[in-house]
Scaffold this motif. Structure first.
Motif, short mmCIF file in Angstrom:
data_model
loop_
_atom_site.label_atom_id
_atom_site.label_comp_id
_atom_site.label_asym_id
_atom_site.label_seq_id
_atom_site.Cartn_x
_atom_site.Cartn_y
_atom_site.Cartn_z
N LEU A 96 0.83 -1.21 0.00
CA LEU A 96 0.00 0.00 0.00
C LEU A 96 0.87 1.26 0.00
CD1 LEU A 96 -2.84 -1.02 2.49
CD2 LEU A 96 -3.04 -0.66 0.02
N GLU A 97 1.96 1.23 0.77
CA GLU A 97 2.85 2.40 0.80
C GLU A 97 3.52 2.61 -0.55
OE1 GLU A 97 4.35 5.73 2.68
OE2 GLU A 97 2.87 4.26 3.40
N ILE A 98 3.96 1.52 -1.19
CA ILE A 98 4.58 1.64 -2.51
C ILE A 98 3.57 2.17 -3.53
CG2 ILE A 98 5.40 0.23 -4.44
CD1 ILE A 98 7.58 0.88 -2.57
N SER A 99 2.34 1.70 -3.44
CA SER A 99 1.31 2.19 -4.37
C SER A 99 1.06 3.68 -4.18
CB SER A 99 0.02 1.40 -4.18
OG SER A 99 -0.52 1.64 -2.88
N ARG A 100 1.17 4.18 -2.95
CA ARG A 100 1.03 5.62 -2.73
C ARG A 100 2.18 6.38 -3.38
NH1 ARG A 100 0.10 3.81 2.68
NH2 ARG A 100 -2.13 3.69 3.18
N PHE A 101 3.39 5.87 -3.24
CA PHE A 101 4.53 6.53 -3.90
C PHE A 101 4.38 6.51 -5.41
CE2 PHE A 101 6.90 5.65 0.15
CZ PHE A 101 7.24 6.96 0.41
N ASP A 102 3.96 5.38 -5.96
CA ASP A 102 3.81 5.29 -7.41
C ASP A 102 2.73 6.22 -7.92
OD1 ASP A 102 5.79 3.41 -7.47
OD2 ASP A 102 4.43 1.68 -7.46
N ALA A 103 1.68 6.39 -7.13
CA ALA A 103 0.58 7.28 -7.54
C ALA A 103 0.86 8.74 -7.23
CB ALA A 103 -0.72 6.85 -6.87
N GLY A 104 1.99 9.04 -6.56
CA GLY A 104 2.31 10.42 -6.20
C GLY A 104 1.43 10.97 -5.10
N ALA A 105 0.85 10.08 -4.30
CA ALA A 105 -0.05 10.52 -3.24
C ALA A 105 0.63 10.61 -1.88
CB ALA A 105 -1.24 9.56 -3.14
N ALA A 106 1.93 10.32 -1.82
CA ALA A 106 2.63 10.38 -0.54
C ALA A 106 2.83 11.84 -0.14
CB ALA A 106 3.98 9.67 -0.63
N ALA A 107 2.49 12.18 1.09
CA ALA A 107 2.59 13.55 1.59
C ALA A 107 3.61 13.60 2.72
CB ALA A 107 1.23 14.05 2.09
N LEU A 108 4.33 14.71 2.79
CA LEU A 108 5.36 14.89 3.80
C LEU A 108 4.83 15.82 4.89
CD1 LEU A 108 8.36 14.33 4.56
CD2 LEU A 108 8.91 16.50 3.43
N GLU A 109 4.86 15.36 6.12
CA GLU A 109 4.44 16.15 7.27
C GLU A 109 5.69 16.53 8.06
OE1 GLU A 109 1.67 13.85 9.43
OE2 GLU A 109 0.19 13.75 7.80
N ALA A 110 6.36 17.57 7.59
CA ALA A 110 7.66 17.95 8.16
C ALA A 110 7.46 18.87 9.36
CB ALA A 110 8.51 18.65 7.10
N GLU A 111 8.27 18.64 10.37
CA GLU A 111 8.31 19.47 11.55
C GLU A 111 9.70 19.33 12.18
OE1 GLU A 111 5.45 18.13 14.32
OE2 GLU A 111 6.26 16.10 14.47
N PRO A 112 10.14 20.32 12.95
CA PRO A 112 11.47 20.22 13.57
C PRO A 112 11.53 19.05 14.56
CG PRO A 112 10.70 22.49 13.58
CD PRO A 112 9.53 21.66 13.17
N ILE A 113 12.46 18.15 14.35
CA ILE A 113 12.63 16.99 15.23
C ILE A 113 14.13 16.83 15.53
CG2 ILE A 113 10.60 15.78 14.35
CD1 ILE A 113 12.48 14.05 12.68
N ASP A 114 14.40 16.20 16.65
CA ASP A 114 15.77 15.87 17.04
C ASP A 114 16.00 14.41 16.67
OD1 ASP A 114 18.25 15.58 18.10
OD2 ASP A 114 17.76 16.36 20.09
N LEU A 115 16.92 14.19 15.74
CA LEU A 115 17.16 12.83 15.26
C LEU A 115 17.70 11.92 16.36
CD1 LEU A 115 18.67 13.43 11.70
CD2 LEU A 115 16.31 12.97 12.35
N ARG A 116 18.23 12.47 17.43
CA ARG A 116 18.71 11.62 18.50
C ARG A 116 17.57 10.83 19.14
NH1 ARG A 116 21.82 15.46 22.48
NH2 ARG A 116 19.79 16.51 22.31
#
Length: 670
Positions: A401-421
């Motif tokens: 299902l995740e791959i199908s979202r990428f192939d369809a261009g439906a993947a959305a990015l919910e970016a916010e400041p995070i600490d990678l640690r």
């Protein structure tokens, strides 16, 4: 010696054979700079100045050079103008030369005819003038000068504007009176008659001529002319020199008129040929430009664009063929898009349709799994296997299902400041039980300072979980190093293992979907084969890189690089892709250290006399570190590269591979 360099063999470039130890001065500083390649480097005298001057000269020429390279019509017209100008200049030189020779020959013939008549008239006058003997020398000299003056006036009266006449005494004559000169038209005999001509006339008996500049005593500008002279005798038998001076003013005016006419006609012809070339080339270049513009629009996705076809010539045939090609491409692309759409819809529909029966099967399997204690051992084991495979089946459906979202261009990015640690700690907390079962540890390096970036925490955690779990599974029970770093506008997380590594050629396939490094290897963690594929899509969605390096038997390192702020382009990574403890880096460092030690030993050799000095032992030759051969597909920060194995380690087969999320269409799990 720098890292990665080796001592050259005797006779190779860079070695001065036969040079004795000790300081030696020779050669100029400029020569040393040229041999060392430091003439235009920083720190070399004049380097920055020369570069600034070259940049200052080149900067105004860049637009013209760019226009010259991109404009075919300009090149053709300019070439036609240059060739036409060359032909016109050559033709003009030939015509002017012919006209000059013709005018000169005609002038010489006319001058010789006029001078011959004058010389004959002077001889006749001398023969008919009666001789008066018995006079004093002064009286005879005065009579001779008076006779010459009269002769010059008579001869010059026939061509006042066509020629002038000069009578001179011989250069070897004695007496003050004999040095008198008679000239017509205010001509200066001293500067107008060349000495070479006077010498020839005085020594010979014929007629002599030459070209010279005629000067005047009244301030008139000098002019080119032809001088014809001959030695004659006056009435008293005294020898003298008679010269005819013919100005070339009319000939120069005629030649100037011819030059002006040829220049005007030549310029008109060149401009006309340039205009004709521009019109002819325009008829050919315009359809080509139209085809190029339509091709660019087709590549941009506007598949309905077509060329306008007029006539039945070759250009029209080209337009028809181009339109037919565009139509076929549009049809094929539409068919492929429809097929891809159907495939994505099929995967999505199947994944969704399988969820309902999978939920029912999951509920029944959970009931069976809870009651396995009441079953016999075989049935209980079957219930456990059923639960494990259902877990893997659910993970596979989620990944599809995740791959199908990428192939369809439906993947959305919910970016916010995070600490990678914090993300790394959560990932390590979930992977530690697997690492303990494998007998290894997960070590974190570089978590002393915050590593903050604008990113989607869920997607970054999924990427890191996949990398860490893969490293633990393929680490052969050794420790896994997770390194964090931030510099400039980028943050990076690198996962290093010391397991089986990557073989040559595997770097181009490590991110392919459902790819495995060893198909016979068991999946102890139940991977679906889509982990790295989804990870690279997540990295691309952030505008980052996911790259891999590995060597057989030396482990591998996967590096995730993300921009600090969303939509900021990456220019580099704070963590090198190839780790410092790689086999190649260790060998180069060891070779450099041995070279420094050998150089220190050579410097400390004691000085001995030539008579009692024993032969020094030859130090062993340093092993040559071969230069890595880079695969043509390698690009910095993109694609993949494989380093060939060293000749001394053919058995181990060292290789290095890197892959970037920007250069792969799909990825998989090792």
């Amino acid at each position: 010696m720098s890292i990665g360099s080796t001592a050259p063999k005797p006779g190779e470039p860079g070695v001065r054979s036969g040079r004795t130890a000790g300081p030696r001065r020779g050669g100029s500083r400029f020569g040393r700079l040229l041999r060392g390649g430091r003439l235009l480097q920083d720190g070399a005298p004049g380097g920055p100045v020369l570069r600034l001057f070259a940049r200052w000269v080149r900067r105004p020429l860049l637009p013209a050079v760019r226009l010259w390279r991109r404009n075919l019509q300009l090149r053709v017209v300019a070439g036609t103008l240059l060739m036409s100008l060359g032909v016109v200049l050559l033709l003009g030189l030939v015509v002017i030369g012919q006209v000059r020779n013709g005018l000169r020959d005609a002038k010489e013939q006319a001058a010789q005819s006029q001078a011959a008549g004058g010389f004959s008239a002077a001889q006749d006058k001398a023969a008919t003038t009666p001789y008066v003997p018995g006079g004093q020398d002064g009286g005879r000299a005065g009579a001779s000068l008076t006779w010459r003056s009269t002769l010059v006036e008579q001869l010059a009266s026939g061509g006042q504007s066509a020629f002038n006449v000069v009578a001179l005494s011989l250069e070897d004559s004695d007496g003050p009176a004999s040095r008198g000169a008679r000239a017509s038209g205010e001509v200066d005999p001293a500067t107008s008659i060349p000495d070479d001509l006077r010498h020839s006339v005085g020594q010979g008996s014929g007629t002599f001529q030459t070209y010279t500049r005629i000067h005047y005593t009244n301030g008139k500008d000098s002019e080119a002319g032809l001088v014809v002279g001959k030695r004659l005798n006056d009435a008293e038998g005294t020898q003298y020199e008679l010269y005819y001076l013919f100005p070339l003013t009319h000939e120069e005016d005629s030649l100037g008129l011819v030059k002006g006419t040829l220049a005007t006609a030549g310029l008109f012809v060149v401009v006309l040929l340039g205009a004709i070339a521009w019109l002819v080339v325009r008829q050919v270049v315009t359809p080509v430009r139209m085809a190029a513009g339509i091709a660019e629009r087709l590549s941009a996705g506007r598949l309905q664009e077509r060329m306008k076809v007029t006539g039945e010539d070759d250009i029209a045939r080209l337009g028809e063929a181009f339109n037919k090609m565009a139509q076929n491409l549009q049809l094929k692309i539409q068919q492929l898009e429809e097929l891809s759409r159907m495939q994505r819809r099929f995967v999505s529909d199947v994944s969704h349709e399988l969820r309902t029966p999978l939920t029912t099967v999951r509920m029944a399997a959970d009931v069976i799994h809870e009651a396995r204690v009441d079953f016999d051992p075989v049935t209980a084991r079957s219930a456990e296997l059923l639960g494990d495979q259902l877990d893997r089946f659910e993970s596979l459906l989620a990944d599809l299902l995740e791959i199908s979202r990428f192939d369809a261009g439906a993947a959305a990015l919910e970016a916010e400041p995070i600490d990678l640690r914090q993300v790394v700690r959560r990932v390590i907390g979930g992977a530690e039980p697997l690492a303990e079962r494998k007998g290894g540890r997960i070590v974190v390096v570089g978590d002393e300072q915050p590593v903050v970036a604008e990113a989607d925490a869920r997607r970054v955690e999924r990427v890191l979980r996949n990398l860490v779990v893969n490293a633990v599974e393929h680490g052969e029970g050794r420790d896994v190093i997770v390194r964090l770093a931030a510099a400039g506008g980028a943050v990076a997380v690198a996962v290093r293992d010391y397991g089986v590594g990557l073989k040559p050629g595997e770097a181009t396939r490590v991110f392919n979907r459902f790819w495995r490094a060893d198909p016979a290897r068991a999946r102890t963690t139940g991977g679906t084969g889509l982990g790295l594929s989804i990870a690279v899509e997540d990295a691309r969605l952030h505008g980052g890189w996911l790259q891999a390096w590995g060597e057989p038997g030396g482990g591998s390192q996967f590096r995730l690089t993300l921009p600090r702020t969303a939509d900021e382009p990456l220019r580099g990574s704070p963590i090198p892709l190839e780790p410092e403890d790689s086999r190649r880096n260790r060998e180069q460092a060891a070779a450099a250290e041995r070279g420094q030690e050998s150089g220190a030993r050579r410097v400390t050799v004691p000085v001995q006399h030539a008579g009692d000095r024993p032969a020094l032992p030859v130090p062993p030759r340093l092993p040559t570190v071969p230069r890595a051969t880079v695969d043509p597909t390698a690009l910095p920060g993109n694609g993949a590269r494989v380093v060939a194995r060293a000749s001394a380690e053919v058995d181990s087969g060292e290789a290095m591979a890197s892959a970037n999320a920007e250069g792969e269409d799909g990825t998989g799990e090792r």
